[in-house]
Design an enzyme around this catalytic site. Structure first.
Site, short mmCIF file in Angstrom:
data_model
loop_
_atom_site.label_atom_id
_atom_site.label_comp_id
_atom_site.label_asym_id
_atom_site.label_seq_id
_atom_site.Cartn_x
_atom_site.Cartn_y
_atom_site.Cartn_z
N ASP A 100 121.58 86.58 21.25
CA ASP A 100 120.25 87.54 20.75
C ASP A 100 120.50 88.27 19.80
OD1 ASP A 100 117.58 88.42 20.00
OD2 ASP A 100 117.18 86.66 21.28
N HIS A 131 114.41 91.63 19.48
CA HIS A 131 114.02 90.34 19.52
C HIS A 131 114.51 89.88 20.62
CE1 HIS A 131 114.98 85.65 19.11
NE2 HIS A 131 113.83 85.90 18.20
N SER A 164 111.10 81.54 19.91
CA SER A 164 111.74 81.91 20.17
C SER A 164 111.55 82.56 21.44
CB SER A 164 111.90 83.19 18.89
OG SER A 164 113.25 83.33 18.54
#
Length: 779
Positions: A152, A223, A562
């Site tokens: 990530d 994220h 996601s």
């Protein structure tokens, strides 16, 4: 990507090969990945880099320095390297012995706590208290210390979600490191966050940190912090997003360890070479599963041998590591699902029973329900002039349509100043962000967006009052505007609405099947919450992120597949903890065959449009954390099954032998064909190119993993009227000495009217367990 999905706006395109004829001395050199299949045994791994250098030197001219052009090598889970090459040099290497594929380094994009409580309730199909102790019971039975690796954007180690209070020592099998870098030291890791690595887009990961452009494993986007805390974050009380979604935020497997592999960067996106490095290191470090919330866009789906995620996942699964990936955010278009290799557990996104309501109050005091996250400072009484975008068209705009959509440059700023503007918004319009920025710059006081597609995904507008409504609700507002001399309105600040119905439903952005790579494998596999998920975030300052008078939030509400992916990774971690010896295939099977197909109204799951969801939307259904722990039966996929799949997919025996170790004497059958892919021992069934004139037989092998050794399962079939579906035998009697049993599913057309895709399911039950497999038959 759509603005409403929030994540990955700028992680979009990949490098392309220079086109046209160019003289060799002038040709642009690009980064290529050279994939060489399975890595050799440990005794010869030290020689790999040397062999890669020799291979590279064989195609370079004397002027080209080998060490300067070799970027990184792969030697743990698989063999290969990344290097700067010309097109001719890449072609030359592709013809060398031992090379499986050579491809330009692609740039992939990101597919971006009540959700866990909601899953616990829906999995039991009751309205019971979400805090009734079931998750604690699951934790108390764990016998294995699971490690979740995430590929990530990095991690914010100071987040409360990653504290290690009360955790035991790091498992001795862990071989990873806490890689130091800019603003990140080894002390940032602990017993929860046990490892962190990062990979520059243009430097070898083994280089000293000071030589890698000042980067580190620290998340600069948010994220990776969000996905890591969703999968395995600690319970954090009094969590919220500036007061919204207040409660306790927690990950799916709070006892699991986290290892972060930063493969995405603000300036370049997610290079395939970095993704491969992440897989390679994660395998060697000793993770139990890998969560990957990124992938190629739907319009670029490389073959398995040129897809970094498919390559890395193949070798991870071969080493016993479960790989969970997001399905993509290119829905609701069909055949948009990515990460669809059969060794990957592919996750679609759904809503939960939480709604962020920001209502519009009209001058006649009628309330219109809107959806959006804003912290409006407008008066609660409707005193602000209300205008439709079409009415505010500027003289320079030639289109009423463009003005009604408030496209950039189409409105007269004098007509909208001090007013709330009603705008249409469609999928292919100017971005929502651009529209709102222009409205705000023209001193409009708020915006109402008419958006049927995105209406269930609450976008974040912070201090600019904005909300979304459906066309049906817009008709009421337009009627009021057209019947009132001086229409007025106001937009209320957002409030959190819980126990929203129906839920779950499929998010509009969630990519759909069938897979464009092979329609004989049903994808996606499973669905999980992916809309407005509250999880940890990096603290950001500035008016674009923080409401006036507030401090930066340690949590954020984000949408995307996601966010769905780490939900399933968390469930997989708990399944692994309960069943340490289970393979990735058994874990996948347990999750798929126990999934839920009904919502909180006890009705079939639906899509964002209200239609009944099909397996192309949700795979086997919504993940059920509780039921997945004790599935009864599982469908094991042995290494030889994947070899047979590759044969049927079209790979030759010689190419397969380069990709992975094969049994001595193995050869692809001469009759290998796509039509036999349906026989892969998968928890779902997909039959493509069904003629209807002849029956189609599909084979499966079920393994008893229940506590009862002597048990009988009886089959039931749910089939559409166009199909006759027979299962033989219709009973499976397992004993102490007979834990695996075979059966066949025979599909026949009942008439000649079978067209398109038809769906159904077969379910085995022993009175306690229900082992369900969805199927799709395509004519």
């Amino acid at each position: 990507m759509r603005r409403s999905v929030v994540i990955g706006v700028f992680f979009y395109l990949w490098s392309s090969v220079l086109q046209g004829k160019v003289w060799p001395q002038e040709e642009k050199r690009e980064v290529y990945v050279v994939y060489m299949g399975a890595a050799p045994d440990d005794s010869s791994k030290d020689l790999l880099r040397e062999s890669h250098l020799q291979l590279l030197s064989s195609v370079l001219t004397r002027e080209q320095q080998v060490e300067k052009n070799l970027i990184r090598t792969y030697k743990h889970g698989f063999s290969g390297f990344t290097a700067r090459l010309s097109k001719e040099e890449a072609l030359a290497i592709s013809k060398k012995a031992g090379v499986v594929s050579v491809f330009v380094d692609p740039i992939y994009q990101l597919h971006t706590t009540r959700s866990w409580d909601f899953l616990q309730r829906t999995s039991l199909e009751t309205d019971s208290n979400p805090d009734d102790g079931r998750e604690d019971t699951a934790a108390s039975r764990q016998t294995y210390d699971t490690i979740i690796g995430l590929l990530d954007t990095g991690i914010w180690p100071e987040s409360l979600s990653f504290k290690d209070d009360g955790m035991t020592d790091v498992p001795k099998r862990w071989k990873g490191v806490c890689m130091e870098g800019s603003n990140f030291t080894s002390s940032n890791c602990n017993k929860k966050l046990i490892g962190a690595r990062y990979y520059s887009s243009d430097s070898d990961s083994a280089m000293p940190p000071e030589q890698i452009n000042g980067i580190s494993a620290r998340d600069t986007y948010g994220h990776g912090t969000h996905t890591a805390s969703t999968a395995a974050g600690n319970s954090v009380m009094d969590a919220s997003y500036y007061g919204l979604a207040a409660g306790t935020a927690k990950g799916g497997s709070t006892s699991s360890r986290i290892a972060m592999y930063r493969v995405c960067f603000d300036d370049v996106g997610c290079p395939g070479s970095a993704i491969l490095s992440g897989f390679d290191d994660a395998i060697a470090d000793g993770v139990d599963m890998i969560s990957v919330s990124l992938g190629a866009p739907a319009y670029y789906q490389p073959d398995f041998e040129k897809d970094p995620i498919a390559i890395g996942a193949f070798h991870a699964v071969a080493k016993g590591v479960t790989v969970v990936c997001s399905a993509g955010n290119d829905g609701p278009s069909s055949s948009s699902v990515v990460n669809a290799a059969p060794w990957i557990l592919t996750v679609a996104a759904t809503t939960i029973d939480r709604f962020f309501e920001s209502d519009v109050i009209l001058g006649d005091n009628k309330a219109i329900k809107g959806d959006g996250i804003n912290f409006s400072s407008l008066k609660k009484s409707p005193v602000y002039p209300l205008i439709y975008g079409e009415t505010a068209r500027s003289n320079s705009s030639s289109s009423d349509r463009s003005a009604s959509h408030c496209d950039v440059g189409t409105l007269d700023s004098k007509k909208i100043q001090g007013k709330i503007v009603l705008c249409k918004h469609l999928k292919n319009d100017t971005s929502e962000t651009s529209k709102l920025e222009e409205l705000k710059g023209s001193e409009a006081v708020g915006a109402i967006l008419i958006d049927d597609l995105e209406k269930d995904v609450a976008n974040t507008y912070i201090s600019f009052p904005a909300t979304k409504i459906s066309s049906q609700e817009a008709a009421e507002i337009l009627s009021y505007i057209n019947s009132t001399k001086n229409p007025v309105a106001t937009i209320l600040p957002t409030v959190t609405v819980t126990k929203y119905r129906p839920a779950p439903s499929v998010a509009y952005f969630s990519s759909r099947g069938p897979s464009s790579q092979t329609s004989s494998i049903l994808k996606p596999d499973i669905a999980a919450p992916g809309v407005n998920i509250l999880a940890s975030w990096i603290p950001r300052s500035g008016s674009s992120y923080v409401p006036p008078g507030q401090k930066p939030s340690a949590f954020n509400l984000v949408s995307g597949t996601s966010m769905a992916c780490p939900h399933v990774a968390g469930v997989a971690a708990i399944v692994k903890a309960w069943n340490p010896s289970w393979s990735p295939a058994a874990i996948r099977s347990a999750i798929m065959t126990t999934a839920t197909q009904v919502n909180n109204e006890k009705a079939p799951l639906t899509t964002d449009s209200g239609s009944t969801a099909t397996p192309y939307d949700i795979g086997a259904g919504e993940v059920s954390p509780t039921a997945a722990l004790q599935p009864g039966l599982v469908y094991e996929t042995e290494p030889g099954d994947y070899l047979q799949f590759l044969c049927n997919y079209g790979y030759s025996s010689s190419k397969i032998s380069l990709i992975t170790t094969i049994p001595e004497g193995f050869e692809c059958p001469k009759n290998s064909s796509n039509e036999f892919i349906s026989d892969l021992n998968y928890p779902s069934i997909a039959v493509s190119s069904f003629s209807g004139k002849e029956s189609k037989t599909v084979n499966r092998i079920a393994t008893n993993v229940g506590s009862e050794e002597d048990v009988t399962y009886i089959v039931s079939v749910n089939a559409p009227s166009e199909l006759d579906v027979k299962v033989t035998p219709n009973k499976l009697h397992f004993t102490k000495n007979m834990k695996k049993l075979c059966y066949q599913v025979i599909f026949s057309a009942t008439n000649s009217s079978v067209k398109g895709d038809v769906f159904g399911s077969i379910t085995w039950s022993d009175g306690v367990h229900r082992v369900r497999s969805p199927f799709v038959v395509t004519t």
